[in-house]
Structures are given as C-alpha cells and as structure tokens.
Design a protein around this motif. Structure first.
Motif, PDB file in Angstrom:
ATOM      1  N   ILE A  52     -17.075  17.861 -52.761  1.00  0.00           N
ATOM      2  CA  ILE A  52     -16.039  17.951 -53.559  1.00  0.00           C
ATOM      3  C   ILE A  52     -16.081  18.579 -54.614  1.00  0.00           C
ATOM      4  O   ILE A  52     -15.375  19.538 -55.349  1.00  0.00           O
ATOM      5  N   GLU A  53     -16.974  18.280 -55.495  1.00  0.00           N
ATOM      6  CA  GLU A  53     -17.388  18.947 -56.914  1.00  0.00           C
ATOM      7  C   GLU A  53     -17.675  20.273 -56.752  1.00  0.00           C
ATOM      8  O   GLU A  53     -17.485  21.028 -57.514  1.00  0.00           O
ATOM      9  N   GLU A 104     -23.029   6.284 -47.256  1.00  0.00           N
ATOM     10  CA  GLU A 104     -23.580   7.424 -46.661  1.00  0.00           C
ATOM     11  C   GLU A 104     -22.562   8.253 -46.746  1.00  0.00           C
ATOM     12  O   GLU A 104     -22.470   9.519 -46.951  1.00  0.00           O
ATOM     13  N   GLU A 105     -21.269   7.813 -46.310  1.00  0.00           N
ATOM     14  CA  GLU A 105     -19.988   9.012 -46.396  1.00  0.00           C
ATOM     15  C   GLU A 105     -19.722   9.512 -47.953  1.00  0.00           C
ATOM     16  O   GLU A 105     -19.864  10.596 -48.033  1.00  0.00           O
ATOM     17  N   LEU A 106     -20.003   8.463 -48.835  1.00  0.00           N
ATOM     18  CA  LEU A 106     -19.667   8.825 -50.287  1.00  0.00           C
ATOM     19  C   LEU A 106     -21.018  10.006 -50.620  1.00  0.00           C
ATOM     20  O   LEU A 106     -20.810  11.090 -51.358  1.00  0.00           O
ATOM     21  N   LYS A 107     -22.106   9.648 -50.325  1.00  0.00           N
ATOM     22  CA  LYS A 107     -23.308  10.468 -50.591  1.00  0.00           C
ATOM     23  C   LYS A 107     -23.293  11.868 -50.008  1.00  0.00           C
ATOM     24  O   LYS A 107     -23.559  12.897 -50.619  1.00  0.00           O
ATOM     25  N   ARG A 108     -22.629  11.826 -48.787  1.00  0.00           N
ATOM     26  CA  ARG A 108     -22.194  13.236 -48.233  1.00  0.00           C
ATOM     27  C   ARG A 108     -21.152  13.783 -48.746  1.00  0.00           C
ATOM     28  O   ARG A 108     -21.291  15.199 -49.071  1.00  0.00           O
ATOM     29  N   ILE A 109     -19.866  13.313 -49.141  1.00  0.00           N
ATOM     30  CA  ILE A 109     -18.637  14.002 -49.502  1.00  0.00           C
ATOM     31  C   ILE A 109     -18.591  14.228 -51.056  1.00  0.00           C
ATOM     32  O   ILE A 109     -18.016  15.200 -51.433  1.00  0.00           O
ATOM     33  N   LEU A 152      -7.738  20.287 -52.157  1.00  0.00           N
ATOM     34  CA  LEU A 152      -8.806  19.598 -50.906  1.00  0.00           C
ATOM     35  C   LEU A 152      -7.856  18.433 -50.434  1.00  0.00           C
ATOM     36  O   LEU A 152      -7.458  17.506 -51.189  1.00  0.00           O
ATOM     37  N   SER A 153      -8.030  18.434 -49.170  1.00  0.00           N
ATOM     38  CA  SER A 153      -7.489  17.095 -48.235  1.00  0.00           C
ATOM     39  C   SER A 153      -9.037  16.319 -48.062  1.00  0.00           C
ATOM     40  O   SER A 153      -9.963  16.943 -47.751  1.00  0.00           O
ATOM     41  N   ASN A 184     -12.875   7.761 -55.134  1.00  0.00           N
ATOM     42  CA  ASN A 184     -14.029   8.739 -55.743  1.00  0.00           C
ATOM     43  C   ASN A 184     -13.713  10.215 -55.756  1.00  0.00           C
ATOM     44  O   ASN A 184     -13.906  11.017 -56.552  1.00  0.00           O
ATOM     45  N   CYS A 185     -13.120  10.736 -54.648  1.00  0.00           N
ATOM     46  CA  CYS A 185     -12.712  12.036 -54.327  1.00  0.00           C
ATOM     47  C   CYS A 185     -11.644  12.498 -55.114  1.00  0.00           C
ATOM     48  O   CYS A 185     -11.358  13.525 -55.795  1.00  0.00           O
TER      49      CYS A 185
END
Length: 273
Positions: free
Chosen positions: A82-83, A73-78, A94-95, A106-107
């Motif tokens: 970022i992109e 879920e965190e990946l899906k949100r962030i 970006l931090s 991934n970020c």
C-alpha cells in the motif's frame, strides 16, 4: 449513481474497471507473480494505463481450499505494498481485499480508498465500525462459511431470494453505522456450484432492487474454465463473454485480471446506449 473515493466522486452510471493485484503466493490465477516491488509497480502501472479506475490489492487468497493466513502475516504482506503504490502513484484509488478490521484500518490510515470484504462484515465484528469511522466505500460480497468451507455451503431454499435477503440484512447493518457508499458483489465462485453461478448471472438484474452499485467478479474463474474444458490461463475469452453479460444485467464495476479487455467490453456496451 456515484461513490466518494478520497474526495473524488466516481460516476458508476458508466461502468468502471477494478484491476486485481494479488500479492499472495497461492491465488488461483496469478499467485506468486507479484511479490517483487519492481514487478508490482510495473503491473499496477500497466493496469492504470489500460484504464483501471481502481486497483484491488489482496494479501489473503480466498480461492477454494486456500491456506489460512494469520492477521500478522496479512499485515506484513499488504502494508508495505500500500505504501509503495501510493508513493509511486499518489492519485491511485486502492481497494483493499480483506475481511479483517485491523488490516482495513492500517491500510486506510495509509491512504487506501475503499474496502472489499468477501464476508460483508460477518468474519470480523469490527469491520463495519472501521469502515464507518473512515467513511470510505465498502464492497460487501455474498458468501456462506469461510474460504476453507464455502464449497460445502451450497444449499439454498431459494438461491436468489436467499442472496437478496443476505444483502438486505448486511446493507441495513452498514447503513445503521452510517456507511454511505455500499457496493454489492454477488460472489461468483463463493458458496455456489457452477450451475448456481450461472443462475445468479442470469438473474443478476434482480440486485438492482437494492438500488446500489453492483460489482461483478467473474475473471478467469472455474465457472468459466470448467464449462470450456480449459484452465484459468485459457479463460480470458470466456471472461470477456461473461463480462458483457454482466454489464447487460446491470454491473457497475468489473473486477478483472485483464483490464484492457474489460474496458473494451464497457466501451462497446456504451456504444449501444
């Protein structure tokens, strides 16, 4: 005192502002506000225009009692955010506010500039390795326990000595892996009572013994609004007051919801030098 962000040498001898962009539905102050792409871009644009050097993006609320969020879920949100931000603002620094190595990887792969880890690598054994592999600046915060348990973890033998020992151990672990740019965050509001938060702020200059940049994250926190008898919404003036105290005690970065007011603190502080 400088850090290298994507080839940019950022001079922290003049303090900088880090603007907060929470994309969680349950953050303590602005939870749920920034879930629409247009609103996110507008908020980010305003913070950059107001003078933010860094934008800190978080998709996992670490407020006391916040619900646990899965890694997926965190990946899906962030990741999409970022992109989105890097497409709209190619030069943005970006931090990423995460304690998970996979989220960090991934970020960073997509162009994020640094990692802001509330656990200093203690909640994911692979975090320090990921940061080292990407050779980005790393913000390590002091916290005991987890966001779900930290409010019960406020017992110390000697508050400042214990926090300094924590940082010396975590910094050594990071330097062993050749992480070059390390920033320390005392963790206001994390595993500390209101009184302990003020003791840390009063003695914050002791962290200069570590010879590393210091980040102060005081913005609109309960240590302010509980003393003032208000709430997070009514804590801007108190935040400004304590940001000036933090600058006088050696803060190099102010992590804030309100960029313009924080930059005014820095500019007025510089006028005294």
């Amino acid at each position: 005192m400088t850090i290298n962000c994507k080839g940019n040498l950022i001079d922290l001898n003049i303090p900088k502002v880090m603007g907060i962009l929470n994309i969680t539905p349950d953050s303590f102050f602005d939870g749920g506000k920034y879930r629409d792409d247009k609103v996110i871009l507008e908020k980010t644009g305003h913070m950059l225009q107001d003078g933010a050097t860094f934008i800190d993006v978080g998709a996992y609320s670490s407020r006391p009692g916040a619900s646990h969020v899965s890694e997926e879920e965190e990946l899906k949100r962030i990741v999409p955010i970022i992109e989105l931000l890097l497409k709209e603002f190619p030069q943005i620094l970006l931090s990423v506010d995460t304690f998970r190595a996979k989220v960090a990887h991934n970020c960073l792969d997509r162009g994020a500039a640094m990692i802001n880890d509330i656990s200093a690598g203690k909640m994911d054994a692979d975090m320090l390795t990921q940061v080292a592999n990407h050779q980005v600046p790393y913000i390590m915060m002091h916290m005991k326990g987890t966001p779900q348990t930290m409010q019960q973890e406020t017992s110390y033998d000697d508050l400042m000595k214990d926090i300094l020992f924590y940082f010396s151990e975590r910094v050594a672990a990071a330097k062993t892996l050749k992480i070059n740019d390390i920033i320390i965050d005392p963790g206001f509001g994390f595993s500390k009572t209101v009184e302990q938060n003020y003791e840390v702020l009063q003695k914050m200059d002791l962290f200069q013994l570590l010879e590393l940049p210091i980040l102060a994250g005081l913005s609109r926190k309960s240590m302010i609004y509980k003393v003032l008898g208000t709430n997070a919404k009514g804590a801007l003036n108190g935040t400004t007051a304590l940001n000036m105290v933090a600058l006088n005690r050696g803060a190099n970065i102010l992590r804030v919801h309100d960029v313009k007011e924080a930059l005014e603190c820095i500019n007025l502080g510089q006028a005294f030098l």
